[in-house]
Design an enzyme around this catalytic site. Structure first.
Site, short mmCIF file in Angstrom:
data_model
loop_
_atom_site.label_atom_id
_atom_site.label_comp_id
_atom_site.label_asym_id
_atom_site.label_seq_id
_atom_site.Cartn_x
_atom_site.Cartn_y
_atom_site.Cartn_z
N CYS A 86 0.64 -1.14 -0.05
CA CYS A 86 0.07 -0.31 0.15
C CYS A 86 1.06 1.31 0.01
O CYS A 86 1.76 1.45 -1.27
CB CYS A 86 -0.88 -0.27 1.20
SG CYS A 86 -2.57 1.17 0.98
N HIS A 203 -3.72 -5.61 0.83
CA HIS A 203 -2.91 -5.92 1.71
C HIS A 203 -3.39 -7.47 2.62
O HIS A 203 -3.42 -7.89 3.27
CB HIS A 203 -3.55 -5.25 3.66
CG HIS A 203 -3.00 -3.71 3.08
ND1 HIS A 203 -2.32 -3.47 4.18
CD2 HIS A 203 -4.23 -2.98 2.69
CE1 HIS A 203 -2.61 -1.89 3.55
NE2 HIS A 203 -3.79 -1.34 2.84
N GLU A 205 -1.69 -8.60 4.91
CA GLU A 205 -1.43 -9.11 6.35
C GLU A 205 -2.85 -8.82 6.78
O GLU A 205 -2.87 -8.93 8.54
CB GLU A 205 -0.05 -7.87 6.22
CG GLU A 205 -0.59 -6.05 6.65
CD GLU A 205 -0.55 -5.77 5.67
OE1 GLU A 205 -1.04 -6.55 4.34
OE2 GLU A 205 -1.06 -4.54 5.61
#
Lengths: 230, 79
Positions: A86, A203, A205
């Site tokens: 990002c 994302h 994560e």
């Protein structure tokens, strides 16, 4: 794998990233303040998501000139691994570590929703725990994720197999509707020529534990941990 | 000296803000508006007193930080 997460002022996804890395490696990653100038004994440097320096001027423009950046350039030059997610991807392009730029989303709206990504190549240290062509879900949260590069650069990226991930439908089709931010050629993530630097807009994560609603992003971190185990 | 740096997206780079503004102008009844492009104006107060040196300095700032030459171009005016 020894990982470090660089913390810039205005970053807000560093703890999510730390959770994902710790789940995969069993070790807490080092947090490195952007004013530090040395990276030693680190295998993977992560530039996390957020709004470094308030996204002033351009997303990532100030962070790309932070005191830590020469050490990150040197780490990459030595063949070290770098992951930018990002805002981290925006910083990598602003710093010249990856080509192109991330423009304002084509529809002007900030996009906060899940998208589907297709793994364009699984033979990398980042994607080794996915399959070629596998589609997985990833949250995205960005206002400037519209990947742009000159036609010449895009052709080189495609020709050299450096497009890592594309926005697709849940069944893996490349369509305009799946490409909500308007990225050229549905590009969501690209690699450096040595495949050691990855910039990725969504994302992974944030989907690494059933409590988060899924584990679609976990193979990326497990793959890295396996590839860089030493 | 004062330098004004104007940063614009390059031709061919999608400018969604410009498109949105152009659309809104049409909604307001303004006719005959072609393409609308949005840029940034950055004013710099410089200690330098020589116009050419000030221009050179502002151009260095433009290419190293103020504009991203992958997507933008810029021009410098000394005022």
């Amino acid at each position: 794998m020894k990982a470090a997460i660089v913390v810039f002022p205005g970053i807000n996804r560093e703890r999510d990233m730390a959770i994902a890395l710790e789940l995969a490696t069993g070790h807490r990653p080092r947090m490195i303040w952007h004013k530090e100038t040395v990276l030693e004994g680190i295998d993977l440097v992560v530039l996390p998501g957020g709004f470094s320096s308030g996204d002033y001027l351009r997303c990532g423009a100030m962070a790309a000139h932070s005191p830590i950046m020469p050490a990150i350039h040197e780490h990459a030059r030595r063949g070290g691994h770098v992951l930018g997610v990002c805002n981290g991807f925006q910083i990598l392009t602003e710093a010249g570590l990856l080509p192109g730029a991330l423009l304002r989303n084509a529809g002007l709206r900030f996009l906060s929703m899940d998208c589907h990504l297709r793994v364009e190549r699984a033979d990398t240290d980042f994607a080794g725990h996915y399959q070629n062509g596998q589609v997985f879900r990833a949250p995205m949260a960005h206002g400037d994720g519209n990947y742009f590069a000159s036609a010449e650069t895009l052709n080189r990226l495609e020709g050299e197999g450096l497009v890592g991930f594309r926005y697709v439908t849940p069944t893996g089709a490349i369509t305009d509707a799946a490409n909500r931010n308007g990225s050229q050629r549905n590009i969501a993530g690209i690699y450096s020529p040595n495949l050691r630097v990855l910039g990725l807009m969504p994302h992974p994560e944030d989907l690494v534990d059933p409590l988060m609603g899924g584990t679609d992003g976990k193979p990326l971190f497990d793959g890295l941990a396996a590839a860089l185990a030493a | 000296m004062k330098a004004v740096v104007t940063v614009m997206l390059k031709e061919g780079v999608l400018d969604p803000q410009g498109k949105a503004i152009g659309h809104a102008l049409g909604v307001l009844g303004f006719t005959g508006v072609g393409e609308v492009r949005v840029g940034k104006r950055i004013e710099l107060d410089l200690a330098e007193n020589d116009p050419e040196a000030a221009r050179k300095s502002a151009e260095d700032m433009g290419s190293s930080l103020l504009a991203n030459l992958v997507i933008e171009s810029f021009k410098v005016e000394i005022v």
